[in-house]
Enzyme design. Structure first.
Site, mmCIF file in Angstrom:
data_model
loop_
_atom_site.group_PDB
_atom_site.id
_atom_site.type_symbol
_atom_site.label_atom_id
_atom_site.label_comp_id
_atom_site.label_asym_id
_atom_site.label_seq_id
_atom_site.Cartn_x
_atom_site.Cartn_y
_atom_site.Cartn_z
ATOM 1 N N ASN A 84 1.436 5.208 7.240
ATOM 2 C CA ASN A 84 1.062 3.790 6.799
ATOM 3 C C ASN A 84 1.764 2.808 7.659
ATOM 4 O OD1 ASN A 84 0.130 1.816 4.828
ATOM 5 N ND2 ASN A 84 2.130 1.757 4.193
ATOM 6 N N THR A 106 -1.256 -7.905 -1.165
ATOM 7 C CA THR A 106 -0.091 -7.225 -1.167
ATOM 8 C C THR A 106 1.088 -8.223 -1.009
ATOM 9 O OG1 THR A 106 -0.130 -7.139 1.421
ATOM 10 C CG2 THR A 106 -1.240 -5.415 0.237
ATOM 11 N N TYR A 124 -3.268 -6.483 17.411
ATOM 12 C CA TYR A 124 -3.576 -5.743 15.903
ATOM 13 C C TYR A 124 -4.864 -4.842 16.004
ATOM 14 C CZ TYR A 124 -3.624 -4.828 10.732
ATOM 15 O OH TYR A 124 -3.432 -4.335 9.650
ATOM 16 N N ILE A 157 0.856 -1.213 -0.196
ATOM 17 C CA ILE A 157 -0.008 0.053 0.184
ATOM 18 C C ILE A 157 0.915 1.331 -0.062
ATOM 19 C CG2 ILE A 157 -1.599 1.341 1.421
ATOM 20 C CD1 ILE A 157 -2.797 -1.216 2.249
ATOM 21 N N LYS A 162 2.019 15.244 15.950
ATOM 22 C CA LYS A 162 2.589 16.359 16.780
ATOM 23 C C LYS A 162 3.842 16.812 16.327
ATOM 24 C CE LYS A 162 4.025 16.653 21.701
ATOM 25 N NZ LYS A 162 4.327 15.931 23.030
ATOM 26 N N ASP A 166 13.150 3.706 12.402
ATOM 27 C CA ASP A 166 12.454 2.717 13.320
ATOM 28 C C ASP A 166 11.209 3.477 13.943
ATOM 29 O OD1 ASP A 166 11.538 0.848 14.941
ATOM 30 O OD2 ASP A 166 13.425 -0.065 15.594
ATOM 31 N N LYS A 192 -5.158 -0.799 15.954
ATOM 32 C CA LYS A 192 -5.788 -0.158 14.900
ATOM 33 C C LYS A 192 -6.998 0.682 15.389
ATOM 34 C CE LYS A 192 -3.484 -1.292 11.260
ATOM 35 N NZ LYS A 192 -2.722 -0.612 10.221
#
Length: 259
Positions: free
Chosen positions: A88, A187, A152, A12, A121, A61, A156
């Site tokens: 992403n 993907t 997960y 993506i 921020k 990272d 999310k």
């Protein structure tokens, strides 16, 4: 348009970069953030440069607390400002919750949600100047629990709410914040699943549109959301799932009928 995209790969994130390069060409200045640079990433950057876009690859990272601010500072240093952030970056670490390690839980939230907050921020003054846009890539798993996926879905869901809250807090500054929630997208990370023809057909069968999505389907929506002419869209979580999320009640056997 000065854009920072995190989590860039052949999936993506890469499709978003290519979509923006196709759409904006010479007007695009792009920072591609990757965990590590690879030949594939270099090829993606070259493809964007062939559209005459300016591209910089930065390794970071995002699980490290200082990384998001450093990334924003690098983007501003390169381009003199910032119009858009597309957050992403994410990870998958499937495990039942009863056996999930604390370290895995914390890392999931750090990369998926905390990094998005810290990016926003750090970019806030620059997005104020540009009356810019922030888009995060969430998941249908953030709205619907998915057993066995560890932290997960929780991470999310937190990301989706973060975007909704940023939207109402930052609307006064002209900053638009939206979230995109893909469903089943083919993907490189999920390709092994779809190599099993039986699983592929079974998955297609439960999607109202009858097919699995492609990264480009998500990328086109992201391009729409960051376009400043779409100035009245903010605080939204938009699904890209072929209608899958609407099928819950459709799975209940039988229909009640009037007596």
């Amino acid at each position: 348009m000065k854009v920072l995209v995190t989590g860039v790969s052949a999936g993506i994130g890469g499709a978003i970069c290519e979509q923006l390069a196709d759409r904006h060409g010479t007007a695009l200045s792009l920072v591609m953030c990757v965990r590590r640079s690879t030949e594939l990433v270099e090829e993606l950057a070259s493809a964007c440069r062939l559209r005459d876009s300016t591209v910089v690859i930065v390794t970071a990272d995002l699980s490290q607390p200082q990384a998001p601010a450093e990334l924003v500072a690098r983007a501003v240093e390169e381009f003199g400002g910032l119009d858009v952030i597309v957050s992403n970056a994410g990870i998958a670490d499937p495990a039942p919750l009863e056996s999930l390690e604390l370290e895995a839980w914390d890392r999931m939230f750090a990369v998926t949600c905390r990094a998005s907050w810290l990016l926003a921020k750090a970019a806030f003054p620059h997005l104020c100047d540009s009356r810019g846009s922030f888009v995060a890539i969430s998941s249908q798993s953030g709205s619907h629990p998915h057993r066995g996926t560890g932290a997960y879905s929780s991470a999310k869901a937190a990301l989706t709410m973060l975007c909704r809250q940023l939207a109402i807090e930052w609307g006064r500054y002209g900053i638009r914040v939206n979230c995109v929630s893909p469903g089943m997208i083919r993907t490189p990370m999920t390709e092994a699943v779809y190599q099993d023809e039986r699983i592929l057909r079974a998955r297609e069968a439960i999607v109202p549109l009858g097919t699995i999505g492609q990264p480009s389907d998500v990328a086109r929506l992201v391009e729409f959301l960051i376009d400043p002419t779409n100035r009245y869209v903010t605080g939204q979580n938009i699904g890209v799932d072929g209608g899958l999320s609407q099928t819950l009640l459709d799975r209940i056997p039988g229909l009640a009928r009037r007596q």
